[in-house]
Write a protein that holds these residues in place. Structure first.
Motif, PDB file in Angstrom:
ATOM      1  N   THR A 108     -38.046  12.427 -28.099  1.00 24.58           N
ATOM      2  CA  THR A 108     -39.542  13.690 -28.471  1.00 24.58           C
ATOM      3  C   THR A 108     -39.292  14.968 -27.999  1.00 24.58           C
ATOM      4  O   THR A 108     -40.387  15.573 -28.100  1.00 24.58           O
ATOM      5  N   GLY A 109     -39.615  14.648 -26.753  1.00 25.65           N
ATOM      6  CA  GLY A 109     -40.275  15.156 -25.546  1.00 25.65           C
ATOM      7  C   GLY A 109     -40.955  15.193 -25.107  1.00 25.65           C
ATOM      8  O   GLY A 109     -42.054  14.270 -25.117  1.00 25.65           O
ATOM      9  N   THR A 110     -41.414  16.494 -24.317  1.00 23.02           N
ATOM     10  CA  THR A 110     -43.249  16.551 -23.914  1.00 23.02           C
ATOM     11  C   THR A 110     -43.844  17.360 -24.628  1.00 23.02           C
ATOM     12  O   THR A 110     -43.579  18.112 -25.955  1.00 23.02           O
ATOM     13  N   PHE A 111     -45.023  17.820 -24.353  1.00 22.30           N
ATOM     14  CA  PHE A 111     -45.834  18.874 -25.068  1.00 22.30           C
ATOM     15  C   PHE A 111     -45.748  19.758 -24.129  1.00 22.30           C
ATOM     16  O   PHE A 111     -47.383  21.305 -23.967  1.00 22.30           O
ATOM     17  N   VAL A 112     -44.748  19.896 -22.912  1.00 19.15           N
ATOM     18  CA  VAL A 112     -44.835  21.579 -22.863  1.00 19.15           C
ATOM     19  C   VAL A 112     -44.616  22.569 -23.298  1.00 19.15           C
ATOM     20  O   VAL A 112     -43.832  22.668 -24.379  1.00 19.15           O
ATOM     21  N   THR A 113     -45.425  23.814 -23.603  1.00 16.73           N
ATOM     22  CA  THR A 113     -45.448  24.955 -23.858  1.00 16.73           C
ATOM     23  C   THR A 113     -45.934  26.544 -22.944  1.00 16.73           C
ATOM     24  O   THR A 113     -46.515  25.674 -22.109  1.00 16.73           O
ATOM     25  N   PRO A 114     -45.284  27.033 -23.177  1.00 15.67           N
ATOM     26  CA  PRO A 114     -46.189  28.364 -21.996  1.00 15.67           C
ATOM     27  C   PRO A 114     -47.066  28.411 -21.326  1.00 15.67           C
ATOM     28  O   PRO A 114     -47.717  28.608 -20.549  1.00 15.67           O
ATOM     29  N   ILE A 115     -48.527  27.597 -22.379  1.00 15.36           N
ATOM     30  CA  ILE A 115     -49.550  27.503 -21.530  1.00 15.36           C
ATOM     31  C   ILE A 115     -49.648  26.598 -21.676  1.00 15.36           C
ATOM     32  O   ILE A 115     -51.190  26.155 -20.731  1.00 15.36           O
ATOM     33  N   ASN A 116     -49.226  25.503 -21.688  1.00 14.15           N
ATOM     34  CA  ASN A 116     -49.591  24.113 -21.358  1.00 14.15           C
ATOM     35  C   ASN A 116     -48.249  23.204 -20.550  1.00 14.15           C
ATOM     36  O   ASN A 116     -47.811  22.251 -20.885  1.00 14.15           O
ATOM     37  N   PRO A 117     -47.754  23.431 -18.887  1.00 11.14           N
ATOM     38  CA  PRO A 117     -47.235  23.232 -18.034  1.00 11.14           C
ATOM     39  C   PRO A 117     -47.365  21.463 -18.104  1.00 11.14           C
ATOM     40  O   PRO A 117     -46.181  21.270 -16.967  1.00 11.14           O
ATOM     41  N   SER A 118     -48.260  20.911 -18.055  1.00  9.28           N
ATOM     42  CA  SER A 118     -48.483  19.525 -17.431  1.00  9.28           C
ATOM     43  C   SER A 118     -47.975  18.965 -18.362  1.00  9.28           C
ATOM     44  O   SER A 118     -47.921  17.605 -17.529  1.00  9.28           O
ATOM     45  N   GLY A 119     -47.668  19.172 -19.882  1.00 12.54           N
ATOM     46  CA  GLY A 119     -46.805  18.381 -20.519  1.00 12.54           C
ATOM     47  C   GLY A 119     -47.621  17.093 -21.378  1.00 12.54           C
ATOM     48  O   GLY A 119     -47.446  16.402 -22.335  1.00 12.54           O
ATOM     49  N   VAL A 120     -48.760  17.351 -20.976  1.00  7.47           N
ATOM     50  CA  VAL A 120     -49.962  16.772 -22.063  1.00  7.47           C
ATOM     51  C   VAL A 120     -50.738  16.936 -23.638  1.00  7.47           C
ATOM     52  O   VAL A 120     -50.424  18.151 -23.402  1.00  7.47           O
ATOM     53  N   GLY A 121     -50.613  16.579 -24.479  1.00  3.50           N
ATOM     54  CA  GLY A 121     -51.212  16.787 -25.076  1.00  3.50           C
ATOM     55  C   GLY A 121     -52.447  15.745 -26.105  1.00  3.50           C
ATOM     56  O   GLY A 121     -52.059  14.520 -25.676  1.00  3.50           O
ATOM     57  N   SER A 122     -52.645  17.244 -26.818  1.00  2.00           N
ATOM     58  CA  SER A 122     -54.126  16.636 -27.210  1.00  2.00           C
ATOM     59  C   SER A 122     -54.177  16.247 -29.191  1.00  2.00           C
ATOM     60  O   SER A 122     -53.065  16.918 -29.407  1.00  2.00           O
ATOM     61  N   SER A 123     -54.246  15.126 -29.692  1.00  4.91           N
ATOM     62  CA  SER A 123     -55.026  15.270 -31.105  1.00  4.91           C
ATOM     63  C   SER A 123     -56.250  15.364 -31.466  1.00  4.91           C
ATOM     64  O   SER A 123     -56.423  14.767 -32.431  1.00  4.91           O
ATOM     65  N   TRP A 124     -56.905  16.210 -30.915  1.00  3.16           N
ATOM     66  CA  TRP A 124     -58.033  16.744 -31.162  1.00  3.16           C
ATOM     67  C   TRP A 124     -58.091  18.066 -32.262  1.00  3.16           C
ATOM     68  O   TRP A 124     -59.132  17.892 -33.324  1.00  3.16           O
ATOM     69  N   CYS A 125     -56.613  18.504 -32.353  1.00  5.16           N
ATOM     70  CA  CYS A 125     -56.826  19.473 -33.766  1.00  5.16           C
ATOM     71  C   CYS A 125     -55.841  19.357 -34.507  1.00  5.16           C
ATOM     72  O   CYS A 125     -55.682  19.722 -35.561  1.00  5.16           O
ATOM     73  N   GLY A 126     -55.550  17.463 -34.972  1.00  7.46           N
ATOM     74  CA  GLY A 126     -54.794  16.659 -35.787  1.00  7.46           C
ATOM     75  C   GLY A 126     -55.344  16.482 -36.530  1.00  7.46           C
ATOM     76  O   GLY A 126     -56.236  16.671 -36.910  1.00  7.46           O
ATOM     77  N   ALA A 127     -54.901  16.356 -38.368  1.00  6.20           N
ATOM     78  CA  ALA A 127     -55.729  15.969 -39.671  1.00  6.20           C
ATOM     79  C   ALA A 127     -56.399  15.206 -39.437  1.00  6.20           C
ATOM     80  O   ALA A 127     -56.615  13.741 -38.867  1.00  6.20           O
ATOM     81  N   THR A 128     -57.059  15.286 -40.230  1.00  5.18           N
ATOM     82  CA  THR A 128     -58.732  13.695 -39.371  1.00  5.18           C
ATOM     83  C   THR A 128     -59.422  14.158 -41.289  1.00  5.18           C
ATOM     84  O   THR A 128     -59.474  14.721 -42.043  1.00  5.18           O
ATOM     85  N   GLY A 129     -59.910  12.657 -41.384  1.00  6.32           N
ATOM     86  CA  GLY A 129     -60.554  13.070 -43.158  1.00  6.32           C
ATOM     87  C   GLY A 129     -61.248  12.751 -42.612  1.00  6.32           C
ATOM     88  O   GLY A 129     -62.406  12.314 -40.536  1.00  6.32           O
ATOM     89  N   ILE A 130     -63.281  13.059 -42.998  1.00  5.08           N
ATOM     90  CA  ILE A 130     -64.431  12.805 -42.631  1.00  5.08           C
ATOM     91  C   ILE A 130     -64.714  12.728 -43.670  1.00  5.08           C
ATOM     92  O   ILE A 130     -64.966  13.477 -44.605  1.00  5.08           O
ATOM     93  N   ALA A 131     -66.406  11.397 -43.056  1.00  3.81           N
ATOM     94  CA  ALA A 131     -67.343  11.710 -44.194  1.00  3.81           C
ATOM     95  C   ALA A 131     -68.264  12.216 -43.606  1.00  3.81           C
ATOM     96  O   ALA A 131     -68.715  11.442 -42.322  1.00  3.81           O
ATOM     97  N   LYS A 132     -69.832  12.496 -44.720  1.00  9.20           N
ATOM     98  CA  LYS A 132     -70.460  12.727 -44.207  1.00  9.20           C
ATOM     99  C   LYS A 132     -71.740  12.608 -45.290  1.00  9.20           C
ATOM    100  O   LYS A 132     -72.116  12.856 -45.910  1.00  9.20           O
TER     101      LYS A 132
END
Length: 337
Positions: A301-325
């Motif tokens: 599936t390749g890496t997470f390289v983008t024009p502004i993210n040359p390191s290729g590491v990817g973050s899951s901080w922006c993914g789908a999530t459920g929240i109970a509050k």
């Protein structure tokens, strides 16, 4: 004649007495004077949540968080309120900031079914540490001094010591009836998270409040609400620059949305929500400097390289999530009398 005079006198006494009694009754039925208008009020509350998500991005590394706020209010009239407030949330940022402290204030005018909220919100992140690797120059040739840690984050991301910033905002809510309300929001900052990149966030929101009869006389209320927003971002300063963009990277704009159901009982609210964004893992990493970001271990599936993210590491901080509050909210004039 005496009999006629006596009869006239008796009728006069009866008539006068009846009028006097009626007058007394009317006076007795008059409503008491309204209580004196007290313009001051205080709102405060707290919450515990399974994940602190801000505009689709976790602020707590997808872990639980606690929050509290204190908000003095001054009601100029019943349709015009001034307020200031302080709030705090537990966070887990790449720079290891101790907490998020919010200081805010504004004005809330109401015109019939339209309610407005206009103000300034400051986000403070004390106790942070700069991670840039050994002190040296960035890609644009600017010196990064000894205040930065000698070692970078393990995934080579960099982050400033101070991420504090402020936004000016405006909100409008239109209440259709006791069940339906809709609104729009707008936030702007000249430097989002002190990155040097301007930020503009706009959203539309909607809420349906179920009739009080749904749960009978139990006192439980219910609502369904949702929001769709877009975050626009400018170009960072050279601290976050890359070899291809030494003067700074142009952060990716993104959409975010959430929908949820809530249950209320007296001052308590239980909110169950789904949140998501369309920000890719690579662009998410470039924006957040996520200390937990990792490379893709699946070569197919390749890496997470983008024009502004040359390191290729990817973050899951922006993914789908459920929240109970679970939260509580009180006002002194209503709940503490």
């Amino acid at each position: 004649m005496k009999k006629v005079a006596l009869l006239a006198t008796a009728l006069a006494i009866v008539t006068t007495g009846s009028a006097f009694a009626a007058d007394l009754r009317m006076k007795a039925l008059k409503a008491p004077p309204p209580p004196a208008f007290d313009p001051w009020d205080i709102a405060f509350g707290g919450a515990i949540m399974s994940n602190y998500v801000f505009r689709g991005i976790t602020q707590s590394n997808n872990k639980p968080s606690v929050a509290a706020y204190f908000e003095p209010r001054y009601n100029v009239t019943k349709d015009l309120q001034l307020y200031i407030g302080v709030a705090g949330e537990s966070i887990s940022f790449p720079n290891r900031a101790a907490a998020e402290i919010d200081i805010y204030g504004g004005i809330r005018p109401t015109f019939g079914a339209f309610a407005f909220d206009i103000g300034v919100w400051g986000y403070l992140y004390p106790g942070g540490t700069c991670y840039y690797g050994a002190p040296g120059v960035d890609f644009a040739g600017n010196f990064q001094g000894a205040e930065c840690a000698e070692k970078a984050l393990l995934n080579t991301n960099v982050i400033k010591r101070d991420l504090s910033f402020f936004e000016v905002y405006g909100k409008m809510t239109y209440t259709v009836n006791d069940n339906w309300s809709f609104g729009v929001t707008e936030y702007y900052t000249p430097s989002f998270l002190n990155s040097g990149a301007w930020g503009n966030y706009a959203s539309i929101v909607g809420k349906y409040t179920a009739p009080s009869t749904v749960f009978g006389s139990s006192g439980v209320g219910m609502y369904v609400s949702g929001e769709f927003g877009r975050q626009w971002l400018g170009t960072s300063d050279s601290f976050y620059g890359t070899a291809a963009f030494p003067n700074g990277i142009n952060y990716a704009d993104y959409n975010t949305w959430n929908v949820g159901i809530g249950f209320t009982y007296k001052v308590m609210t239980l909110d169950l929500r789904y949140s998501d964004t369309d920000l890719s893992k690579g662009d998410c990493n470039a924006f957040t400097s996520d200390y937990s970001a990792r490379g893709n271990l699946t070569a197919s599936t390749g890496t997470f390289v983008t024009p502004i993210n040359p390191s290729g590491v990817g973050s899951s901080w922006c993914g789908a999530t459920g929240i109970a509050k679970l939260s509580f909210d009180l006002t002194a004039m209503t709940n503490l009398k």
